[in-house]
Design an enzyme around this catalytic site. Structure first.
Site, PDB file in Angstrom:
ATOM      1  N   ARG A  19     -10.408 -11.393   1.892  1.00  0.00           N
ATOM      2  CA  ARG A  19     -11.269 -12.444   1.324  1.00  0.00           C
ATOM      3  C   ARG A  19     -10.607 -13.805   1.406  1.00  0.00           C
ATOM      4  NH1 ARG A  19     -11.456  -9.197  -4.253  1.00  0.00           N
ATOM      5  NH2 ARG A  19     -11.170  -7.511  -2.733  1.00  0.00           N
ATOM      6  N   LYS A  22       0.842  -1.195   0.000  1.00  0.00           N
ATOM      7  CA  LYS A  22       0.000   0.000   0.000  1.00  0.00           C
ATOM      8  C   LYS A  22       0.881   1.250   0.000  1.00  0.00           C
ATOM      9  CE  LYS A  22      -3.981  -1.757   2.627  1.00  0.00           C
ATOM     10  NZ  LYS A  22      -4.989  -1.531   1.568  1.00  0.00           N
TER      11      LYS A  22
HETATM   12  N1  BES Z   1      -8.205  -3.644   4.340  1.00  0.00           N
HETATM   13  C1  BES Z   1      -8.347  -3.216   3.010  1.00  0.00           C
HETATM   14  C2  BES Z   1      -9.628  -2.439   2.748  1.00  0.00           C
HETATM   15  C3  BES Z   1      -9.791  -1.126   3.474  1.00  0.00           C
HETATM   16  C4  BES Z   1      -9.407   0.052   2.873  1.00  0.00           C
HETATM   17  C5  BES Z   1     -10.382  -1.066   4.707  1.00  0.00           C
HETATM   18  C6  BES Z   1      -9.577   1.253   3.517  1.00  0.00           C
HETATM   19  C7  BES Z   1     -10.558   0.143   5.362  1.00  0.00           C
HETATM   20  C8  BES Z   1     -10.162   1.304   4.753  1.00  0.00           C
HETATM   21  C9  BES Z   1      -8.333  -4.412   2.068  1.00  0.00           C
HETATM   22  O1  BES Z   1      -7.561  -5.486   2.480  1.00  0.00           O
HETATM   23  C10 BES Z   1      -7.779  -3.955   0.771  1.00  0.00           C
HETATM   24  O2  BES Z   1      -6.649  -3.600   0.728  1.00  0.00           O
HETATM   25  N2  BES Z   1      -8.610  -3.975  -0.271  1.00  0.00           N
HETATM   26  C11 BES Z   1      -8.214  -3.532  -1.557  1.00  0.00           C
HETATM   27  C12 BES Z   1      -8.732  -4.521  -2.556  1.00  0.00           C
HETATM   28  C13 BES Z   1      -8.159  -4.356  -3.936  1.00  0.00           C
HETATM   29  C14 BES Z   1      -6.692  -4.710  -3.939  1.00  0.00           C
HETATM   30  C15 BES Z   1      -8.924  -5.271  -4.878  1.00  0.00           C
HETATM   31  C16 BES Z   1      -8.810  -2.156  -1.786  1.00  0.00           C
HETATM   32  O3  BES Z   1      -9.929  -1.902  -1.333  1.00  0.00           O
HETATM   33  O4  BES Z   1      -8.130  -1.338  -2.401  1.00  0.00           O
HETATM   34 MN    MN Z   2      -5.541  -5.316   1.834  1.00  0.00          MN
END
Ligand code: BES
Ligand code: MN
Ligand code: ZN
Length: 498
Positions: A348, A274
């Site tokens: 997931r 990230k």
């Molecule tokens: N934990 C994150 C989602 C999230 C983002 C929760 C902001 C709370 C605040 C999750 O694991 C994630 O990183 N999801 C990605 C999915 C994508 C890579 C398909 C996302 O939402 O960008």
């Molecule tokens: Mn994630």
């Protein structure tokens, strides 16, 4: 803060909260105070814009002729609109206003309201409950806090018409608040303190309430074939764990209900790292698991007549020489294979094995999972509602209704074959991302492939697990969202051994 419920009697000191209806009509306590102070309350109202509307407050310091050191007059609005939720907000807002007022004792008078619907004992309990929920603080790491920054109020007395009945209501509500507080604590803790093992230790503390707690380590999960969950944790030196909590409040023959939580104790994104700014928020990527744990505490604490299972998958998603790579293919406990195209779509993967395990082992009446699953959910619904995805209309409706009752709203999102197709994959049974479009829905479709026909609902709580804003009964920070909603779901439909 200690909260007690007592008979009506005007206090001789402390901060006293009294109330008025819309139009400025004083309720009994305010009326008494007005009389004793030779009209100081009415005079204060005339000197202000206070007219008893909901959300209005009038602070009156040291009125002559009465015992209390100060009076906070609150507006309750119109009689027909007075409901338990509004009274919780009243108690919560009053506490937030007075918590640091300098006095130690606070008193809220819950007066009879002619023409109001509902049980007056519940009204008093609701005010006490609201104040309790509002009193939450997470300041254990602030070692240099000045005395004037700390709350001064240490005891709250709520004055009720029938204290014994109000106390009975409050006892159950207090157990729910304990669960909410546990969730808020877990969500607020930083990831150097809260990681899979220390979180499992927190689960174990529920055993003193009668919850059976079982911890599955990596070796056990490998035997069970949980390749999806294990892949996420493999870049972390912290061992991944799965915790199973069981509350047996109904007969042995009653099928359990099951709650499953995403417990990513920190989500760096893994090799699909990230960006830096805001990454600290990912300490609360275990919010789904946090809610399941708080819920189990609430159910056990109030001795709910239900058999409930809580399952949490606890992992840390780190980039490392051992971490899983984009392109890796893992085999889940269900036997289905997954091509990992983005290691940041990890929640997931954790839930895939946790859901499959839960339905296979416990054959529950239903499964509800909670997860801070997608950023796209925050884009769609903001911080006002959680996304609800379900394969079962009845369960979806029950969740929607329970949410409205406790002010933890859910909004239903679609599922269908057309979305499901987007995660089909050429070289494995599925891929773990479906592209930018409909990101929350394709994530939910992924989960659905692991629920095996059990009535199921997925709550994507990415937008509601943490609050920067704060509400009367929900201070800024970890909200504890979902504990009250799911407790209410159980209370409305799944207690009493049916
Ligand atoms: N934990 C994150 C989602 C999230 C983002 C929760 C902001 C709370 C605040 C999750 O694991 C994630 O990183 N999801 C990605 C999915 C994508 C890579 C398909 C996302 O939402 O960008
Ligand atoms: Mn994630
Ligand atoms: Zn995540």
């Amino acid at each position: 803060m200690k909260i007690t419920i007592n008979e009506h009697q005007l206090p001789q000191s402390g901060a006293l909260v009294a109330s008025a209806l819309q139009g400025g009509k004083l309720l009994a306590t305010a009326k008494q105070l007005d009389k004793a102070s030779k009209g100081a309350i009415s005079k204060a109202i005339k000197a202000s814009r206070f007219d008893g509307r909901k959300g209005q407050w009038l602070d009156i310091l040291a009125p002559a002729g009465i015992g209390a050191d100060r009076v906070l007059l609150g507006g309750l609005g119109e009689v027909k609109d007075i409901k338990p939720l509004g009274l919780e907000d009243f108690g919560g807002a009053a506490l937030q206003r007075l918590a640091s007022c300098g006095l130690k004792n606070m008193i809220i008078a819950c007066d009879p309201i002619t023409g109001a619907k509902g049980d007056p004992a519940l009204s008093a309990a609701s005010m006490a409950y609201g104040a309790r929920l509002a009193s939450y603080r997470f300041d254990k790491y602030r070692t240099k806090m000045k005395a004037e920054d700390k709350p001064s109020v240490t005891s709250l007395s709520v004055l009720a018409q029938s204290p014994a009945a109000a106390r009975r209501h409050f006892k159950a509500l207090e157990a729910i608040a304990d669960g909410v507080f546990m969730t808020r604590d877990l969500v607020s803790e930083p990831a150097n303190v809260l990681y899979p093992d220390s979180m499992a230790q927190q689960c174990r503390t529920l055993s003193k309430l009668g919850v059976k707690v079982e911890v599955l380590n990596e070796a056990r999960m490998e035997k069970l074939g949980m390749g999806a969950l294990l892949g996420v944790g493999q870049g972390s030196p912290r061992e991944s764990l799965m915790v199973v909590m069981r509350w047996q409040g109904a007969g042995a023959k009653t099928k359990p209900v099951a709650f499953v939580g995403k417990g990513v104790t920190f989500d760096t994104g893994g090799i699909s790292l990230k960006p830096g700014p805001g990454m600290e928020m990912m300490k609360w990527d275990m919010g789904g698991a946090g809610t399941v744990i708080g819920l189990m505490k609430a159910l056990a604490g109030r001795k709910a007549k239900v058999n409930a299972i809580g399952v949490v998958g606890l992992v840390e998603n780190m980039p490392d020489g051992k971490a899983q790579r984009p392109g890796d293919i893992v085999t889940s406990m269900s036997g289905q294979t997954i091509e990992i195209l983005n290691t940041d779509a990890e929640g997931r993967l954790v839930l895939a094995d946790a859901l499959w395990y839960t339905q296979e082992r416990f054959k529950p009446q239903f499964m509800v999972n909670l997860a801070t699953l997608t950023g796209a959910m925050v884009i769609a619904l903001g911080h006002e509602n959680a996304g609800l995805f379900s394969n079962n209309d009845k369960l979806a409706q029950q969740l929607f209704d329970a949410g409205a009752e406790v002010d933890e709203g859910v909004w239903r999102m679609p599922l269908s074959d057309a979305y499901d197709k987007k995660i089909n994959c050429a070289i494995a049974d599925m891929k773990n991302i479906g592209g930018r479009d409909a990101g929350s829905i394709t994530a939910a479709q992924f989960l659905q492939r692991f629920v095996n026909k059990v009535p199921w609902a997925h709550l994507d709580i990415a937008g509601v697990a943490w609050g920067d804003q704060g509400k009367p009964t929900v201070p800024k920070g970890g909200t504890g969202w979902g504990v009250r909603l799911l407790d209410r779901l159980v209370a409305n439909h799944y207690e009493g051994g049916k």
